[in-house]
Scaffold this active site. Structure first.
Site, PDB file in Angstrom:
ATOM      1  N   ALA A 216       3.581  12.393   2.330  1.00  0.00           N
ATOM      2  CA  ALA A 216       3.153  12.041   0.976  1.00  0.00           C
ATOM      3  C   ALA A 216       4.168  11.098   0.366  1.00  0.00           C
ATOM      4  O   ALA A 216       5.349  11.147   0.690  1.00  0.00           O
ATOM      5  CB  ALA A 216       3.014  13.284   0.112  1.00  0.00           C
ATOM      6  N   LYS A 217       3.723  10.240  -0.520  1.00  0.00           N
ATOM      7  CA  LYS A 217       4.594   9.364  -1.277  1.00  0.00           C
ATOM      8  C   LYS A 217       3.977   9.092  -2.628  1.00  0.00           C
ATOM      9  O   LYS A 217       2.754   9.104  -2.786  1.00  0.00           O
ATOM     10  CB  LYS A 217       4.803   8.007  -0.590  1.00  0.00           C
ATOM     11  CG  LYS A 217       5.754   8.009   0.564  1.00  0.00           C
ATOM     12  CD  LYS A 217       7.178   8.241   0.126  1.00  0.00           C
ATOM     13  CE  LYS A 217       8.087   8.134   1.336  1.00  0.00           C
ATOM     14  NZ  LYS A 217       9.449   8.464   1.073  1.00  0.00           N
ATOM     15  N   ALA A 218       4.818   8.806  -3.576  1.00  0.00           N
ATOM     16  CA  ALA A 218       4.393   8.368  -4.905  1.00  0.00           C
ATOM     17  C   ALA A 218       5.089   7.040  -5.194  1.00  0.00           C
ATOM     18  O   ALA A 218       6.243   6.853  -4.829  1.00  0.00           O
ATOM     19  CB  ALA A 218       4.751   9.398  -5.973  1.00  0.00           C
TER      20      ALA A 218
END
Length: 98
Positions: free
Chosen positions: A93-95
């Site tokens: 996951a990344k933001a």
């Protein structure tokens, strides 16, 4: 000062309609909008680990360039994290906040 923000969890298929056969579909993605920033969070499993990238453009031209590729950059970083986490139970996951 009033503080307002909008956060939406969206169906990942809406961002991958054109070339859905050529890419892995994320488990989910979120769009966050606030007065001074926009953000995307992409995850490939229900339980995921990753990080956050903060993009701070120095001028309006650079802001326009960054906002045009905002989701694609977030997807690419999350996918790389997914490949990196292939041997552990958590997905990638990344933001990316702009």
């Amino acid at each position: 000062e009033d503080r307002y923000a909008l956060g939406l969890r969206l169906n990942p298929r809406i961002m991958h309609l054109v070339d859905s056969n050529n890419c892995d579909l994320p488990f989910g993605f979120f769009f966050i909008n606030r007065r001074r920033f926009n953000g995307y969070h992409v995850r490939f499993r229900d339980i995921s680990r990753g990080g956050m990238r903060l993009v701070t453009p120095s001028n309006l031209e650079q802001y326009a360039l960054e906002s045009a590729r905002h989701y694609d950059e977030c997807y690419g970083l999350a996918f790389a994290q997914q490949l990196k986490n292939k041997d552990i139970p958590e997905g990638g996951a990344k933001a990316v906040n702009l």
